[in-house]
Scaffold this motif. Structure first.
Motif, PDB file in Angstrom:
ATOM      1  N   VAL A  40      39.795  29.389  42.501  1.00 49.74           N
ATOM      2  CA  VAL A  40      38.914  30.000  41.495  1.00 49.74           C
ATOM      3  C   VAL A  40      38.671  29.045  40.328  1.00 49.74           C
ATOM      4  N   VAL A  41      39.671  28.253  39.968  1.00 42.91           N
ATOM      5  CA  VAL A  41      39.468  27.257  38.915  1.00 42.91           C
ATOM      6  C   VAL A  41      38.440  26.222  39.377  1.00 42.91           C
ATOM      7  N   MET A  42      38.555  25.781  40.623  1.00 40.63           N
ATOM      8  CA  MET A  42      37.585  24.825  41.172  1.00 40.63           C
ATOM      9  C   MET A  42      36.180  25.424  41.193  1.00 40.63           C
ATOM     10  N   ALA A  43      36.078  26.703  41.539  1.00 40.43           N
ATOM     11  CA  ALA A  43      34.764  27.359  41.577  1.00 40.43           C
ATOM     12  C   ALA A  43      34.145  27.418  40.181  1.00 40.43           C
ATOM     13  N   ILE A  62      34.062  33.406  43.058  1.00 39.08           N
ATOM     14  CA  ILE A  62      34.668  33.886  41.811  1.00 39.08           C
ATOM     15  C   ILE A  62      34.812  35.403  41.843  1.00 39.08           C
ATOM     16  N   ARG A  63      33.763  36.088  42.280  1.00 44.03           N
ATOM     17  CA  ARG A  63      33.813  37.551  42.372  1.00 44.03           C
ATOM     18  C   ARG A  63      34.846  37.998  43.402  1.00 44.03           C
ATOM     19  N   THR A  64      34.963  37.280  44.504  1.00 43.75           N
ATOM     20  CA  THR A  64      35.956  37.617  45.525  1.00 43.75           C
ATOM     21  C   THR A  64      37.361  37.534  44.948  1.00 43.75           C
ATOM     22  N   PHE A  65      37.630  36.501  44.164  1.00 40.41           N
ATOM     23  CA  PHE A  65      38.950  36.360  43.557  1.00 40.41           C
ATOM     24  C   PHE A  65      39.264  37.537  42.638  1.00 40.41           C
ATOM     25  N   TRP A  66      38.359  37.829  41.694  1.00 34.96           N
ATOM     26  CA  TRP A  66      38.649  38.864  40.701  1.00 34.96           C
ATOM     27  C   TRP A  66      38.668  40.260  41.320  1.00 34.96           C
ATOM     28  N   MET A  67      37.775  40.534  42.253  1.00 29.08           N
ATOM     29  CA  MET A  67      37.799  41.848  42.896  1.00 29.08           C
ATOM     30  C   MET A  67      39.037  41.997  43.778  1.00 29.08           C
ATOM     31  N   GLY A  68      39.425  40.913  44.466  1.00 32.89           N
ATOM     32  CA  GLY A  68      40.644  40.950  45.266  1.00 32.89           C
ATOM     33  C   GLY A  68      41.868  41.200  44.414  1.00 32.89           C
ATOM     34  N   LEU A  69      41.895  40.586  43.234  1.00 32.92           N
ATOM     35  CA  LEU A  69      42.999  40.810  42.305  1.00 32.92           C
ATOM     36  C   LEU A  69      43.026  42.271  41.843  1.00 32.92           C
ATOM     37  N   LEU A  70      41.859  42.815  41.528  1.00 39.43           N
ATOM     38  CA  LEU A  70      41.758  44.218  41.115  1.00 39.43           C
ATOM     39  C   LEU A  70      42.207  45.156  42.233  1.00 39.43           C
ATOM     40  N   TYR A  71      41.690  44.944  43.445  1.00 33.90           N
ATOM     41  CA  TYR A  71      42.069  45.801  44.575  1.00 33.90           C
ATOM     42  C   TYR A  71      43.567  45.702  44.868  1.00 33.90           C
ATOM     43  N   SER A  72      44.121  44.506  44.748  1.00 35.00           N
ATOM     44  CA  SER A  72      45.560  44.328  44.983  1.00 35.00           C
ATOM     45  C   SER A  72      46.384  45.047  43.922  1.00 35.00           C
ATOM     46  N   PHE A  73      45.945  44.980  42.684  1.00 40.28           N
ATOM     47  CA  PHE A  73      46.640  45.671  41.597  1.00 40.28           C
ATOM     48  C   PHE A  73      46.610  47.181  41.822  1.00 40.28           C
ATOM     49  N   TRP A  94      39.336  42.847  53.879  1.00 38.91           N
ATOM     50  CA  TRP A  94      38.115  42.644  53.100  1.00 38.91           C
ATOM     51  C   TRP A  94      37.970  41.176  52.686  1.00 38.91           C
ATOM     52  N   MET A  95      39.062  40.592  52.199  1.00 40.05           N
ATOM     53  CA  MET A  95      39.017  39.199  51.752  1.00 40.05           C
ATOM     54  C   MET A  95      38.773  38.244  52.922  1.00 40.05           C
ATOM     55  N   ILE A  96      39.425  38.471  54.032  1.00 43.98           N
ATOM     56  CA  ILE A  96      39.230  37.608  55.198  1.00 43.98           C
ATOM     57  C   ILE A  96      37.778  37.663  55.667  1.00 43.98           C
ATOM     58  N   ILE A  97      37.220  38.861  55.746  1.00 45.70           N
ATOM     59  CA  ILE A  97      35.834  39.003  56.204  1.00 45.70           C
ATOM     60  C   ILE A  97      34.874  38.324  55.232  1.00 45.70           C
ATOM     61  N   ARG A  98      35.087  38.498  53.928  1.00 40.84           N
ATOM     62  CA  ARG A  98      34.213  37.855  52.944  1.00 40.84           C
ATOM     63  C   ARG A  98      34.283  36.332  53.063  1.00 40.84           C
ATOM     64  N   CYS A  99      35.467  35.793  53.236  1.00 41.79           N
ATOM     65  CA  CYS A  99      35.603  34.339  53.349  1.00 41.79           C
ATOM     66  C   CYS A  99      34.971  33.804  54.630  1.00 41.79           C
ATOM     67  N   VAL A 100      35.179  34.498  55.737  1.00 40.55           N
ATOM     68  CA  VAL A 100      34.611  34.055  57.008  1.00 40.55           C
ATOM     69  C   VAL A 100      33.084  34.130  56.969  1.00 40.55           C
ATOM     70  N   THR A 117      27.616  41.873  45.456  1.00 43.75           N
ATOM     71  CA  THR A 117      28.114  43.122  46.027  1.00 43.75           C
ATOM     72  C   THR A 117      29.645  43.216  45.920  1.00 43.75           C
ATOM     73  N   TRP A 118      30.117  44.419  45.835  1.00 47.06           N
ATOM     74  CA  TRP A 118      31.567  44.669  45.825  1.00 47.06           C
ATOM     75  C   TRP A 118      32.107  44.751  47.252  1.00 47.06           C
ATOM     76  N   MET A 119      31.227  44.868  48.189  1.00 42.59           N
ATOM     77  CA  MET A 119      31.648  45.004  49.583  1.00 42.59           C
ATOM     78  C   MET A 119      31.454  43.675  50.313  1.00 42.59           C
ATOM     79  N   ILE A 120      30.917  43.738  51.509  1.00 37.52           N
ATOM     80  CA  ILE A 120      30.721  42.548  52.323  1.00 37.52           C
ATOM     81  C   ILE A 120      29.218  42.308  52.454  1.00 37.52           C
ATOM     82  N   PRO A 121      28.750  41.079  52.150  1.00 36.55           N
ATOM     83  CA  PRO A 121      27.294  40.834  52.202  1.00 36.55           C
ATOM     84  C   PRO A 121      26.766  40.789  53.621  1.00 36.55           C
TER      85      PRO A 121
END
Length: 121
Positions: A40-43, A62-73, A94-100, A117-121
């Protein structure tokens, strides 16, 4: 001279290899844990110098990182009522699918459609 330009492009975000590395760091964070913070720092550092189509990937990451952190919390909070495991597993999938999917778009040289989107594009 071209080697210097290629290195400069990769460091400033003008090369899709940088975004690809960030996607891989996110996937590696499933096992290692902290690599997503590096990603996320690199992004954040790369998004301003990138062409428009590549900016969508950096914003998506960046959105994937912050939303993943929120969902994990939220999943950790819900561990009290035992439903947290389901939320954490769903977040992982969700994170794996977004990254792939992001890697697929990147490999084809396409922007991420609906990257906000908050989901998967």
């Amino acid at each position: 001279m071209t080697d210097t330009n290629n290195t400069s492009d990769m460091l400033t975000g003008g090369n899709k290899g940088n975004a690809q590395l960030i996607y891989i760091l996110y996937l590696a964070s499933i096992i290692v844990g902290v690599t997503s913070i590096i990603g996320v720092v690199m992004a954040y550092l790369s998004k301003d110098q990138a062409p428009d189509w590549l900016k969508t990937h950096y914003n998506f990451l960046i959105r994937t990182f912050w939303m993943g952190l929120l969902y994990s919390f939220i999943g950790l909070l819900l561990m009290i009522v035992l439903i947290g495991w389901i939320v954490l597993i769903a977040t992982l999938i969700w994170m794996i699918i977004r990254c792939v999917k992001g890697l697929g778009y990147l490999g084809r040289g396409e922007p991420v459609p609906n990257y906000q989107t908050w989901m998967i594009p």
